[in-house]
Enzyme design. Sequence first.
Site, PDB file in Angstrom:
ATOM      1  N   ASP A  74      15.450 -12.843  18.165  1.00  0.00           N
ATOM      2  CA  ASP A  74      16.122 -13.309  19.292  1.00  0.00           C
ATOM      3  C   ASP A  74      17.497 -13.500  19.157  1.00  0.00           C
ATOM      4  OD1 ASP A  74      15.264 -15.567  17.850  1.00  0.00           O
ATOM      5  OD2 ASP A  74      15.518 -16.803  19.570  1.00  0.00           O
ATOM      6  N   GLU A 132      13.209 -17.954  17.634  1.00  0.00           N
ATOM      7  CA  GLU A 132      14.067 -18.797  16.731  1.00  0.00           C
ATOM      8  C   GLU A 132      14.900 -19.812  17.158  1.00  0.00           C
ATOM      9  OE1 GLU A 132      16.623 -20.738  13.511  1.00  0.00           O
ATOM     10  OE2 GLU A 132      16.932 -19.023  15.099  1.00  0.00           O
TER      11      GLU A 132
END
Length: 369
Positions: A74, A132
């Site tokens: 991400d 994350e």
Amino acid sequence: MSHPRLDLDADVVTLTAQLVDIASVSLDEKAIADAVEAALSPLPHLTVTRRGHTVVARTDLGRAERVVIAGHLDTVPLNDNLPHRREQTPDGELLHGLGTCDMKGGDAVILKLAAELAEPNRDVTFILYEAEEIEAEHNGLRKLSLSDPDLLAADFAILMEPSNAAVEAGCQGTLRLEVRTHGERAHSARSWRGVNAIHAAGDVLARLAAYEARRPVIDGLEYHEGLNAVFIAGGVAGNVVPDACVVTVNHRFAPDRTEAEAEAFVREFFAGYDVELVDSAPGALPGLGVPAAAAFVEAVGGRVAPKFGWTDVARFSALGIPAVNFGPGDPMYAHKQDEFVPAADIVRCEQQLRSWLGAPATPYDEERP
């Protein structure tokens, strides 16, 4: 509708560009996870497992040692910085775009190694995980530790967060708290009839401005703590004295303190105020004395620096697995609109890891398009 595809035969810099062009803002990683799974699943030397938008690929060769090499898929939200852009400079090629530094250059290295190292000298668990960059409850490694802890088992872990292609050991812990001040509403034309909660927050800010950072030395590495206001909220209307104000504070603490010790410090620091802890994550001690960690550091040049930001090495540390950060890119450019990664960093990380895992380095032609 076409689905993004990854070419694992491409060089590692081109593969980085392919990953960057698949938008994957936190909680919207399906397209990139699908592409990663589709690329890795046909490889006969890997066992591939998908959990949510986290993809795990493992060798199972019966080696004496197993290592994890992990990276998150991400990114932070877009900031007019997609698609990627390549630039030739006098100092070498740069790859610009969201996620180039944090951390799709590292993800590309993981994918190349996973695809091409069928016989590594250690068994390897490659993990490309979701979420994350946001609250810990969504983190793919955290979810994996709960659903499939056996997939995280290892003697050593490498997290490919940007570290200027050098080893950064351990990480600082982080916590976020809200400091509240209270007052009494009144019409601003008769402000003396009330108590202004925003004005009362002045002392909170003054304490922060006067804060002197603790700088402990751990395993020969100097960490530098931080305590900063990151948000302030208050106000009712343009003609009303506000009765509430909230200052949100972030504390980055060295890994010689536990979360409880760090929380106790900030509560004492803001003594007399209403303080609420809203988020917390532990740090990770360097752990460089562990043989596996020492061998890796020696293999990639022997230079080690402390990690000031929080990374998921802390999750491995909590599981009893020594871990380091080692990835391409300067972390100072993470999350910036002009985020970039030097191609040389990506290539160096790939070649050093490839060599450490017992395979010859592959050439890279910086002049290719």
